[in-house]
Enzyme design. Structure first.
Site, short mmCIF file in Angstrom:
data_model
loop_
_atom_site.label_atom_id
_atom_site.label_comp_id
_atom_site.label_asym_id
_atom_site.label_seq_id
_atom_site.Cartn_x
_atom_site.Cartn_y
_atom_site.Cartn_z
N GLU A 113 -17.32 -10.05 30.38
CA GLU A 113 -18.20 -11.01 31.04
C GLU A 113 -18.12 -10.87 32.57
OE1 GLU A 113 -18.56 -14.73 28.02
OE2 GLU A 113 -16.56 -14.35 28.81
N GLU A 133 -13.97 -12.77 21.15
CA GLU A 133 -13.54 -14.17 21.10
C GLU A 133 -13.56 -14.77 19.69
OE1 GLU A 133 -14.74 -13.68 25.43
OE2 GLU A 133 -15.27 -12.84 23.49
#
Length: 260
Positions: A113, A133
């Site tokens: 990210e 995640e």
């Protein structure tokens, strides 16, 4: 080995007009905790506030870009978020100036990210990217789930997000997410070279162009875009750099940019 909590969690170094920002927690694969996020935000502020800096490069120490958030810190209730710039001190409000990711090793979770928060990505051929995640019942809430589908076909982005699978630099280069693939160990020098190539252009115009592109995804219509871009472009068109660019063209010489 425990993760470092020293003062130098993020290192900054200048190469002329380029600021190199290095996440310096190699013993935990450059995972980011609250203190590291705070120092990353300070580095982004330095890049934005110093007129002598035209671009930034972010990388990781020890052959790894970043394994994402420090999960041990997260388990203690700690959030790697700053009030102004958001996750990792970058995600929500990246710097106004161009930011390039120089990726070695793994850029996963928040590390990926962070790459997606940058304007350009240079990656070593053996670099690996992913959003794992879901493996920990987490959610890639640092921008990955809405930025990645804008840069990959929908079904590929969904597959990566829902499986948590990793892909190599060549995969992301093929789909246009990574700008350059270079030999292992060469990403930082290649990223600095790319940053230096931007300096031939007017820095205030480069900043304005980046800002318009960055904000354009939130403009609902072209009519809104025409209006919203004007004050951003005006900062470049009314700058010292604009006057210098016109003078240099008329006098047939190289411009001397000042970044304002």
């Amino acid at each position: 080995m425990p993760c470092s909590s020293a003062a130098d969690l993020v290192l900054t170094d200048r190469r002329e007009h380029v600021l190199i920002v290095t996440i310096n927690r190699p013993e935990c694969r450059n995972a980011v905790d609250a203190a590291t996020a705070g120092q990353l935000e300070q580095a982004m502020d330095l890049l934005d506030d110093d007129d002598d800096l035209f671009a930034g490069v972010v990388t990781g120490a020890g052959g790894t870009f970043s394994a994402g958030a420090d999960l041990k810190a997260a388990a203690r209730g700690e959030k790697a978020v700053t009030p102004r710039r958001g996750g990792f001190g970058v995600f929500r409000r990246p710097p106004r100036k161009p930011l390039i990711a120089a990726v070695e090793g793994f850029a996963v979770g928040g590390g990926f990210e962070l790459c997606l928060s940058c304007d350009l990505i240079v990656a070593a051929a053996d670099a690996r990217f992913g959003l794992p995640e879901v493996r920990h019942n987490g959610v890639a809430a640092g921008g990955g789930l809405f930025r990645l589908p804008k840069r990959l076909p929908y079904h590929l982005a969904v597959e990566l997000a829902l499986t948590g699978a990793f892909r190599d630099a060549e995969f992301f280069h093929r789909w246009g997410v990574v700008n350059r693939v270079v030999p292992a160990g060469a990403s930082l020098d290649a990223a600095v070279e790319l940053a230096e190539s931007l300096q031939a252009n007017g820095p205030t115009a480069v900043m304005a162009s980046k800002e318009i592109i960055f904000r354009s995804s939130s403009w609902a219509t072209e009519e809104e875009a025409w209006e919203a871009q004007q004050p951003i472009a005006a900062r470049a068109l009314d700058s010292e750099d604009r006057r210098e660019g016109l003078a240099a063209f008329a006098e047939k010489r190289e411009p001397r940019w000042v970044g304002r």
